[in-house]
Design a protein around this motif. Structure first.
Motif, PDB file in Angstrom:
ATOM      1  N   UNK A 110     -24.503  14.363  29.461  1.00  0.00           N
ATOM      2  CA  UNK A 110     -24.115  12.957  29.458  1.00  0.00           C
ATOM      3  C   UNK A 110     -22.807  12.779  30.227  1.00  0.00           C
ATOM      4  N   UNK A 111     -22.677  11.713  30.992  1.00  0.00           N
ATOM      5  CA  UNK A 111     -21.380  11.423  31.603  1.00  0.00           C
ATOM      6  C   UNK A 111     -20.344  11.287  30.484  1.00  0.00           C
ATOM      7  N   UNK A 112     -19.195  11.929  30.667  1.00  0.00           N
ATOM      8  CA  UNK A 112     -18.227  11.986  29.572  1.00  0.00           C
ATOM      9  C   UNK A 112     -16.814  12.065  30.124  1.00  0.00           C
ATOM     10  N   UNK A 113     -15.880  11.675  29.277  1.00  0.00           N
ATOM     11  CA  UNK A 113     -14.456  11.818  29.563  1.00  0.00           C
ATOM     12  C   UNK A 113     -13.823  12.408  28.314  1.00  0.00           C
ATOM     13  N   UNK A 114     -12.772  13.209  28.501  1.00  0.00           N
ATOM     14  CA  UNK A 114     -12.091  13.813  27.356  1.00  0.00           C
ATOM     15  C   UNK A 114     -10.605  13.486  27.404  1.00  0.00           C
ATOM     16  N   UNK A 115     -10.021  13.458  26.226  1.00  0.00           N
ATOM     17  CA  UNK A 115      -8.574  13.306  26.085  1.00  0.00           C
ATOM     18  C   UNK A 115      -8.158  14.347  25.060  1.00  0.00           C
ATOM     19  N   UNK A 116      -7.233  15.228  25.438  1.00  0.00           N
ATOM     20  CA  UNK A 116      -6.786  16.282  24.542  1.00  0.00           C
ATOM     21  C   UNK A 116      -5.391  15.969  24.023  1.00  0.00           C
ATOM     22  N   UNK A 120      -0.705  13.885  25.442  1.00  0.00           N
ATOM     23  CA  UNK A 120       0.370  13.055  24.902  1.00  0.00           C
ATOM     24  C   UNK A 120       1.735  13.519  25.413  1.00  0.00           C
ATOM     25  N   UNK A 121       1.819  14.760  25.883  1.00  0.00           N
ATOM     26  CA  UNK A 121       3.097  15.313  26.349  1.00  0.00           C
ATOM     27  C   UNK A 121       3.258  15.246  27.864  1.00  0.00           C
ATOM     28  N   UNK A 122       2.234  14.793  28.573  1.00  0.00           N
ATOM     29  CA  UNK A 122       2.316  14.710  30.030  1.00  0.00           C
ATOM     30  C   UNK A 122       2.651  13.284  30.436  1.00  0.00           C
ATOM     31  N   UNK A 123       3.076  13.124  31.673  1.00  0.00           N
ATOM     32  CA  UNK A 123       3.476  11.792  32.095  1.00  0.00           C
ATOM     33  C   UNK A 123       2.794  11.296  33.351  1.00  0.00           C
ATOM     34  N   UNK A 124       1.807  12.047  33.851  1.00  0.00           N
ATOM     35  CA  UNK A 124       1.133  11.609  35.067  1.00  0.00           C
ATOM     36  C   UNK A 124      -0.241  12.256  35.180  1.00  0.00           C
ATOM     37  N   UNK A 125      -1.025  11.718  36.095  1.00  0.00           N
ATOM     38  CA  UNK A 125      -2.408  12.152  36.258  1.00  0.00           C
ATOM     39  C   UNK A 125      -2.524  13.619  36.669  1.00  0.00           C
ATOM     40  N   UNK A 126      -1.639  14.083  37.539  1.00  0.00           N
ATOM     41  CA  UNK A 126      -1.681  15.474  37.989  1.00  0.00           C
ATOM     42  C   UNK A 126      -1.465  16.427  36.812  1.00  0.00           C
ATOM     43  N   UNK A 127      -0.461  16.146  36.002  1.00  0.00           N
ATOM     44  CA  UNK A 127      -0.196  16.984  34.827  1.00  0.00           C
ATOM     45  C   UNK A 127      -1.314  16.876  33.796  1.00  0.00           C
ATOM     46  N   UNK A 128      -1.913  15.685  33.665  1.00  0.00           N
ATOM     47  CA  UNK A 128      -3.041  15.520  32.741  1.00  0.00           C
ATOM     48  C   UNK A 128      -4.196  16.444  33.131  1.00  0.00           C
ATOM     49  N   UNK A 129      -4.563  16.412  34.404  1.00  0.00           N
ATOM     50  CA  UNK A 129      -5.668  17.263  34.868  1.00  0.00           C
ATOM     51  C   UNK A 129      -5.341  18.737  34.704  1.00  0.00           C
ATOM     52  N   UNK A 130      -4.096  19.122  34.981  1.00  0.00           N
ATOM     53  CA  UNK A 130      -3.689  20.524  34.832  1.00  0.00           C
ATOM     54  C   UNK A 130      -3.768  20.966  33.367  1.00  0.00           C
ATOM     55  N   UNK A 131      -3.404  20.078  32.457  1.00  0.00           N
ATOM     56  CA  UNK A 131      -3.448  20.416  31.024  1.00  0.00           C
ATOM     57  C   UNK A 131      -4.880  20.654  30.559  1.00  0.00           C
ATOM     58  N   UNK A 132      -5.809  19.863  31.041  1.00  0.00           N
ATOM     59  CA  UNK A 132      -7.212  20.059  30.664  1.00  0.00           C
ATOM     60  C   UNK A 132      -7.755  21.313  31.343  1.00  0.00           C
ATOM     61  N   UNK A 133      -7.437  21.506  32.608  1.00  0.00           N
ATOM     62  CA  UNK A 133      -7.913  22.649  33.387  1.00  0.00           C
ATOM     63  C   UNK A 133      -7.492  23.983  32.773  1.00  0.00           C
ATOM     64  N   UNK A 134      -6.364  24.014  32.093  1.00  0.00           N
ATOM     65  CA  UNK A 134      -5.802  25.249  31.553  1.00  0.00           C
ATOM     66  C   UNK A 134      -6.534  25.769  30.317  1.00  0.00           C
ATOM     67  N   UNK A 135      -7.459  24.979  29.767  1.00  0.00           N
ATOM     68  CA  UNK A 135      -8.096  25.336  28.498  1.00  0.00           C
ATOM     69  C   UNK A 135      -9.617  25.358  28.666  1.00  0.00           C
ATOM     70  N   UNK A 138     -14.596  25.053  25.094  1.00  0.00           N
ATOM     71  CA  UNK A 138     -14.743  25.284  23.654  1.00  0.00           C
ATOM     72  C   UNK A 138     -13.408  25.264  22.913  1.00  0.00           C
ATOM     73  N   UNK A 139     -12.309  25.426  23.633  1.00  0.00           N
ATOM     74  CA  UNK A 139     -10.996  25.495  23.008  1.00  0.00           C
ATOM     75  C   UNK A 139     -10.163  24.226  23.173  1.00  0.00           C
ATOM     76  N   UNK A 140     -10.713  23.198  23.812  1.00  0.00           N
ATOM     77  CA  UNK A 140      -9.966  21.960  24.002  1.00  0.00           C
ATOM     78  C   UNK A 140      -9.598  21.354  22.645  1.00  0.00           C
ATOM     79  N   UNK A 141      -8.351  20.924  22.487  1.00  0.00           N
ATOM     80  CA  UNK A 141      -7.911  20.236  21.265  1.00  0.00           C
ATOM     81  C   UNK A 141      -8.181  18.745  21.463  1.00  0.00           C
ATOM     82  N   UNK A 142      -9.426  18.368  21.266  1.00  0.00           N
ATOM     83  CA  UNK A 142      -9.880  17.012  21.561  1.00  0.00           C
ATOM     84  C   UNK A 142      -9.331  15.997  20.565  1.00  0.00           C
ATOM     85  N   UNK A 143      -8.853  14.875  21.102  1.00  0.00           N
ATOM     86  CA  UNK A 143      -8.485  13.739  20.259  1.00  0.00           C
ATOM     87  C   UNK A 143      -9.368  12.541  20.596  1.00  0.00           C
ATOM     88  N   UNK A 144     -10.115  12.631  21.694  1.00  0.00           N
ATOM     89  CA  UNK A 144     -11.026  11.563  22.067  1.00  0.00           C
ATOM     90  C   UNK A 144     -12.041  12.017  23.083  1.00  0.00           C
TER      91      UNK A 144
END
Length: 165
Positions: A110-116, A120-135, A138-144
């Motif tokens: 299914x088309x999906x988006x995640x928020x980990x 909440x600790x990042x301040x821009x899109x580049x850092x957001x993508x890097x934070x998701x990419x690093x995990x 199965x180990x993502x700390x999903x909040x949404x």
């Protein structure tokens, strides 16, 4: 009475905070064959729930163009941006419900988006993508999680979640 999007008997009322007038009776309420759903972790603060929901649905509109309707205009011809053509249903659940829903959404492609929680600790899109990419997934700390697809597939992916209240 809050507005619901399941087929039911009219009249349908607008949600709280809007006009208390009722809509005209709808002889055949629209029942979409697809569903847009957001699943939020139930321990988020109000500001986090709103922020996460906004971020998640923004991804669906860019990658699944059929969910976006036509632009709006008022009686003065002032233009407004288009919005989703169908309701966005918001659900909540614990960490395990989010993890299971994410796994099922992946299995169903299914088309999906995640928020980990890291976002909440990042301040821009580049850092957001890097934070998701690093995990690993199965180990993502999903909040949404936001998902879109056939009603039945989305319902199965969100099994165990409850409507946000």
């Amino acid at each position: 009475m809050q507005k619901t999007y399941k087929t039911g008997s009219p009249p349908v009322r607008q949600s709280q905070g809007m006009s208390t007038e009722t809509f005209a009776e709808v002889p055949h309420p629209t029942r979409f064959d697809t569903k847009i759903a957001v699943l939020l972790r139930d321990d988020l603060e109000t500001w986090q729930r709103l922020n996460v929901t906004a971020f998640l649905v923004s991804g669906l509109g860019t990658q699944v163009p059929e969910v976006v309707g036509e632009p709006y205009a008022d009686a003065d011809d002032t233009p407004y941006l288009p919005m989703f053509r169908q309701p966005v249903l918001v659900f909540e659940g614990g960490k395990e419900v989010l993890r299971a829903a994410h796994e099922r959404a992946l299995r169903r492609a299914l088309p999906r988006a995640v928020f980990t929680s890291d976002l909440f600790a990042t301040g821009n899109d580049t850092d957001n993508r890097a934070a998701v990419r690093a995990v690993a997934a199965a180990d993502l700390d999903l909040v949404g999680v936001a998902v879109y697809g056939p009603r039945n597939a989305v319902d199965k992916a969100l099994k165990g979640a409850r409507m946000h209240g």
